[in-house]
Design an enzyme around this catalytic site. Structure first.
Site, mmCIF file in Angstrom:
data_model
loop_
_atom_site.group_PDB
_atom_site.id
_atom_site.type_symbol
_atom_site.label_atom_id
_atom_site.label_comp_id
_atom_site.label_asym_id
_atom_site.label_seq_id
_atom_site.Cartn_x
_atom_site.Cartn_y
_atom_site.Cartn_z
ATOM 1 N N GLU A 131 -26.931 -28.465 -90.715
ATOM 2 C CA GLU A 131 -26.119 -28.634 -89.514
ATOM 3 C C GLU A 131 -25.238 -27.432 -89.196
ATOM 4 O O GLU A 131 -25.094 -27.060 -88.031
ATOM 5 C CB GLU A 131 -25.250 -29.895 -89.652
ATOM 6 N N SER A 132 -24.632 -26.854 -90.208
ATOM 7 C CA SER A 132 -23.660 -25.782 -89.922
ATOM 8 C C SER A 132 -23.724 -24.624 -90.914
ATOM 9 O O SER A 132 -22.840 -23.784 -90.923
ATOM 10 C CB SER A 132 -22.241 -26.357 -89.916
#
Length: 324
Positions: A131-132
């Site tokens: 996700e990040s």
């Protein structure tokens, strides 16, 4: 009717057509976002359902800057690519090693999350990595702009993103966040776990027990929130996620034959009745997998089969790296 009158009528028709389809949209594009009829209806709804001040909310919506780029990205998501093109982006030596480092640095929180919620540390770490990239990339778009654009300028997903805009405004009010400054992904996902506003409101927790929920900078809150999300969406403690079928027998002509052959081997303890066959396209054919209920829980995080399989595969690679 003479020919001159017919000509005049035809000219008038063309002028009207030109005005409706070319000139009026230009005026509409310059209309403050909050004064659009559909946006005004949304503001009224927020006032009636949640007691938002109509003047303040209209002023906020007037501050929206529509982003055509987020419409384009939403219409053509990266997850739509074939498996063999998708997974190399996420399953890389760097992302695996960074995951191992992240695990060791946050082992206490990951261990506590597993004890409470039953979610393996490797899966939590993998999701943050996807996700990040472990907090390095949490998004550069204002959530207000991206979610409002998709709610009112992207009809295929308008209903969903109007709901997310509603959730976002409620989130900001409840958590005392500034809706004008909070940033996220092109789809309005927030923080290290990239929670959409509804997920933030309903699943994010104060796992660090410091009185606030911070999904951008507090890694302990991020870990606990992901574990809580998966748990509340049906995660089964100590149960499998997916099993790859490695039997390579060209005489087998049915998927059930492949599965039954695989189950006669080392993985015979797995319950076929609870599994589902999955095919993933490779450059030279297909990979065959059996996926289990926990795989479908990952799908609630992101509805892409490719995403869920990358999460599983990356988690296994990080787990192996952590043991070394």
């Amino acid at each position: 009717m003479d020919i001159n009158n017919c000509y005049r009528i035809e000219v008038m028709k063309r002028i009207i057509f030109f005005t409706l389809f070319f000139i009026l949209p230009c005026f509409a594009a310059n209309t403050p976002f909050g004064l659009r009829k559909d946006v005004r209806a949304f503001v009224v709804s927020m006032h009636q359902q949640h007691q938002f001040d109509t003047h303040k909310l209209t002023a906020l919506m007037n501050d929206v800057h529509p982003l055509p780029v987020v419409v384009q990205q939403t219409a053509h998501p990266y997850e739509a690519q074939p498996w063999f093109k998708y997974y190399p982006t996420f399953i890389t030596p760097d992302r695996i090693q960074e995951g191992v480092t992240f695990w060791k640095k946050n082992n206490a929180a990951l261990t506590r999350a597993e004890k409470i919620y039953g979610v393996p540390p490797a899966m939590i770490v993998a999701l943050i990595g996807i996700e990040s990239k472990y907090g390095k990339n949490t998004g550069a778009y204002r959530v207000l702009d991206s979610v409002s654009t998709l709610a009112f300028n992207y009809p295929p997903r308008a209903k969903f993103f109007k709901q997310q805009l509603e959730e976002f405004l409620l989130l900001c009010r409840e958590k005392h966040l500034d809706p004008k400054t909070l940033k996220g992904s092109y789809a309005g996902a927030i923080g290290q776990p990239q929670f959409i506003p509804s997920s933030f409101r309903h699943y994010a927790i104060d796992f660090s027990n410091d009185g606030t929920i911070d999904l951008s900078n507090n890694t302990t809150d991020v870990i606990g929130s992901i574990a809580n999300y998966l748990y509340l969406n049906g995660w089964r403690r100590h149960e499998p996620i997916a099993t790859k079928i490695t039997e390579n027998n060209t005489r087998m002509t049915s998927d059930s034959a492949i599965i039954n052959s695989m189950l006669k081997g080392a993985n015979a303890h797995l319950d076929l009745q609870q599994g589902t066959l999955l095919k993933l396209k490779t450059k030279n054919g297909y990979e065959h997998w059996i996926i289990y209920p926990n795989f479908f829980v990952i799908l609630t995080y992101n509805h892409s089969i490719n995403y869920a399989m990358v999460a599983y595969e990356l988690s296994q690679a990080i787990k192996a790296g952590n043991k070394q």
